[in-house]
Design an enzyme around this catalytic site. Sequence first.
Site, PDB file in Angstrom:
ATOM      1  CG  ASP A 194       3.038  -5.076   9.598  1.00 25.34           C
ATOM      2  OD1 ASP A 194       2.049  -6.098   9.528  1.00 25.34           O
ATOM      3  OD2 ASP A 194       2.513  -3.756   9.119  1.00 25.34           O
TER       4      ASP A 194
ATOM      5  CG  ASN B 151      -1.927  -0.986   1.064  1.00 17.68           C
ATOM      6  OD1 ASN B 151      -2.596  -1.342  -0.016  1.00 17.68           O
ATOM      7  ND2 ASN B 151      -2.500  -1.568   2.314  1.00 17.68           N
TER       8      ASN B 151
ATOM      9  CG  ASN C 112      -4.477  -7.729  17.579  1.00 16.21           C
ATOM     10  OD1 ASN C 112      -5.694  -8.630  17.166  1.00 16.21           O
ATOM     11  ND2 ASN C 112      -4.454  -6.599  16.497  1.00 16.21           N
TER      12      ASN C 112
ATOM     13  CE  LYS D 272      -2.330  -5.477   9.086  1.00 15.68           C
ATOM     14  NZ  LYS D 272      -1.688  -4.881  10.208  1.00 15.68           N
TER      15      LYS D 272
ATOM     16  CD  GLU E  42      -3.082  -4.752   5.154  1.00 16.05           C
ATOM     17  OE1 GLU E  42      -3.727  -3.920   5.696  1.00 16.05           O
ATOM     18  OE2 GLU E  42      -2.245  -4.713   4.294  1.00 16.05           O
TER      19      GLU E  42
END
Length: 299
Positions: free
Chosen positions: A249, A11, A181, A41, A140
Amino acid sequence: MTDIVVVGSLNVDVVVPLPELPAAGQTVLGSADHWRAGGGKGANQAVAAARLGRQVAMVGAVGDDAEGEWLTGLLAAEGVRTEAVLRATRPTGQAIVLVTADGDSTIAVSSGANMWLSSAHLTPYRELIRTARALLVQQEVSAEVVAEAVAAAGGLVVLNPAPARPVDVATLARVDVLVPNRGELAALTGSPTVPGDADQLAALARSLGTRGPVVVTLGADGALVVTDERQWLLPAQPVEAVDATGAGDTFCAALADALLDGASIDDAARWAIRVAAVTVTRPGAMAAVPRRDEVLIAG
């Protein structure tokens, strides 16, 4: 042989500093200038691994546009192999990153070329993925791309299930190290609440059926390493956080880096905590990733 192949997103990040994150329907004015940076990511993890000294190849997609050219050039300048970064008929992915002075962030992503990438696009690169010592993959990109990459892997498989969405049982069974997470772990298991208790987190982690440990990242609380036999809470390093955007990341890349050196899962997580701790003291995601000597100097 390539050390690490990363299959995932690329991105362009537009980072907007704000005094506070907006609530729904709220406009927050910031006085600091925004800036453009490399992100996604997948790309963040690739650059993090390269800065730690690993030989890295990136598999993903950008648009056939100027931003795709710029982003691919950023990775190449870091020593990341980009021959498997495809040009899509959709625009390069964009992420709008809202970040406060104390490091909190909210991110909105327009996936673009990342969701154009299909499992069929991986076919010419199956041998690259199979022969890599480790595969890093995130969410992603489509679930089909994640499943295809994991199925093709011949080395260590590290899955970062971010952003949160279900992962099929067959894919989870081939994962050597899962790195969610708290929220992602809850989403993976279908838990209606996000537990804060270590015992509850460990129980959820063990219910997933991965073939190796689960390392739950806990931000300022460190990380929880969960195996079939035990769980171990590792504390975070105290730092003055500036921007936590790329910490997860960086953690994943550093974890894979240490495991490739033969470290135990506990020691690998400790190394990942150290590397991520340096990352959060700097603004940005990809730009904040430290090199190995910077981590060693920081202690």
